[in-house]
Design an enzyme around this catalytic site. Sequence first.
Site, PDB file in Angstrom:
ATOM      1  N   HIS A 142     -25.784  77.597  -4.814  1.00  0.00           N
ATOM      2  CA  HIS A 142     -25.042  77.555  -3.825  1.00  0.00           C
ATOM      3  C   HIS A 142     -24.716  75.980  -3.580  1.00  0.00           C
ATOM      4  O   HIS A 142     -23.448  76.824  -2.811  1.00  0.00           O
ATOM      5  CB  HIS A 142     -25.938  78.517  -2.695  1.00  0.00           C
ATOM      6  CG  HIS A 142     -27.009  79.159  -3.584  1.00  0.00           C
ATOM      7  ND1 HIS A 142     -26.742  81.372  -3.810  1.00  0.00           N
ATOM      8  CD2 HIS A 142     -28.337  79.661  -4.290  1.00  0.00           C
ATOM      9  CE1 HIS A 142     -27.692  82.145  -3.707  1.00  0.00           C
ATOM     10  NE2 HIS A 142     -29.032  81.114  -4.124  1.00  0.00           N
TER      11      HIS A 142
HETATM   12  C1  BDR Z   1     -29.191  80.001   0.738  1.00  0.00           C
HETATM   13  O1  BDR Z   1     -30.784  79.880   0.552  1.00  0.00           O
HETATM   14  C2  BDR Z   1     -31.957  78.436   0.052  1.00  0.00           C
HETATM   15  O2  BDR Z   1     -32.807  78.724  -0.544  1.00  0.00           O
HETATM   16  C3  BDR Z   1     -30.812  77.391  -0.961  1.00  0.00           C
HETATM   17  O3  BDR Z   1     -31.074  76.674  -0.581  1.00  0.00           O
HETATM   18  C4  BDR Z   1     -29.231  78.048  -0.474  1.00  0.00           C
HETATM   19  O4  BDR Z   1     -29.095  78.074   1.152  1.00  0.00           O
HETATM   20  C5  BDR Z   1     -28.996  80.620  -0.194  1.00  0.00           C
HETATM   21  O5  BDR Z   1     -28.890  82.113  -0.108  1.00  0.00           O
END
Ligand code: BDR
Length: 312
Positions: A242
Site C-alpha cells: 500500500h
Molecule cells: C493501510 O493500513 C495499514 O495496515 C498499512 O500500513 C496501510 O497504510 C492499508 O489499509
Amino acid sequence: MTPRKIIIDTDPGQDDAVAILLALASAEVEVLGLTCVAGNVPLPLTEKNARIVCELAGRPDMMVFAGCDAPLVRRLVTAENVHGKTGLDGPVMADPVMPLQDTHAVDFIIDTLRSHADGTVTLCPLGPLTNIATALQKAPDIASRIQEIVLMGGGCFEGGNITPAAEFNIHVDPHAADIVFKSAAPIVVMPLDVTHKALTNRARVEAFRALGTPVGATVAEWTDFFERFDKEKYGSAGAPLHDPCVIAYLIRPDLFKGRHINVTVETGSELTMGMTVADWWRVSGRQPNAMFMNDIDAAGFFTLLTQRLALL
Ligand code: BDR
Ligand code: CA
C-alpha cells in the site's frame, strides 16, 4: 533537479517501512523528517520501528518525531493481526540506537511548513491522519502552505479492508480524515483501488532477495510475513504494498491514473464509519477536493522499487 521536500507521517508497518526505504533511496525527494502516529501498532512501537528503518537505510541522521498516541475521538484500533506484535514482524531487528527527537511531531509539521516558502513542502501520510489533522487544528494557517498531501487511505469500488465499507487508515481516525479532506489543501489519494493492484508475487519478492543486501533480504522477509494475511483473506498471489505507492507517485506520477473528484468521509454511521464516499461519477454536485487514483502500472512500480532498494 531540485528534490521535492517531504515529511513522511507514518505508523510502520512493513509496507510503511518499504515506503520509507524507497524515499530514502530516491534523489527526487528530500525527506525532512519522519513523524510517527499510532496506527498499525501503538505509538511507542511505530516511532521505534521508524528509527529501525532509518538505521537499516544507513540514515541514523534522519529526524524521527513521535506524535499523537490516539485518534481524535475514537479509541485506537491496531492491526497486529496483519503486521505482527511488533508491527515489523518478519526478520529479527536490533533495537535502534539513533535518538527520537524531543519535539512533538505535530509541532515539527507546523514549524516546517511555516519556515519553508509557501507550497514547497509535501506531506505524505501513510497511517491514520491524526497528526496532520491536529496540526491543521492547531495552526490553520498551514493549510495554504502545503504543496500537496499525498496519502494512502480509503477505497471506492474496492470497498474496505477493516470493515466492508472502510479502509484501515481512515477508519482508525475518521474525524481526522474529515478535517484533512475539508482542509482545501491539494490532496492525492492512493486508495485500496490502487494498492490492491500493487501485489507482491514470488518473482517480485525474490527480486528483492536477489539484491543480496541487508535491505533486500529484510524487505523480502517483511513481505513474506505480510503476505500470509492477504493470501488467506483475498486468495491473492501476494500482498498489497500500500504505502510505497505514495512515494512512487512522487517519483513517477505517470505510473498512476485517477480523477479529480469529491471525497467525503463518513463520521456518523457506525456501520460505515470511515468510509470514503468518493464521487467517482461526479453525481453529488460537491466540489472536487482530491485527486483520487484508481489504477497503477504494477510492473513499472515493482521495477522502480527494486531498482531504488538496490541503491541502499
Ligand atoms: C493501510 O493500513 C495499514 O495496515 C498499512 O500500513 C496501510 O497504510 C492499508 O489499509
Ligand atoms: Ca501505514
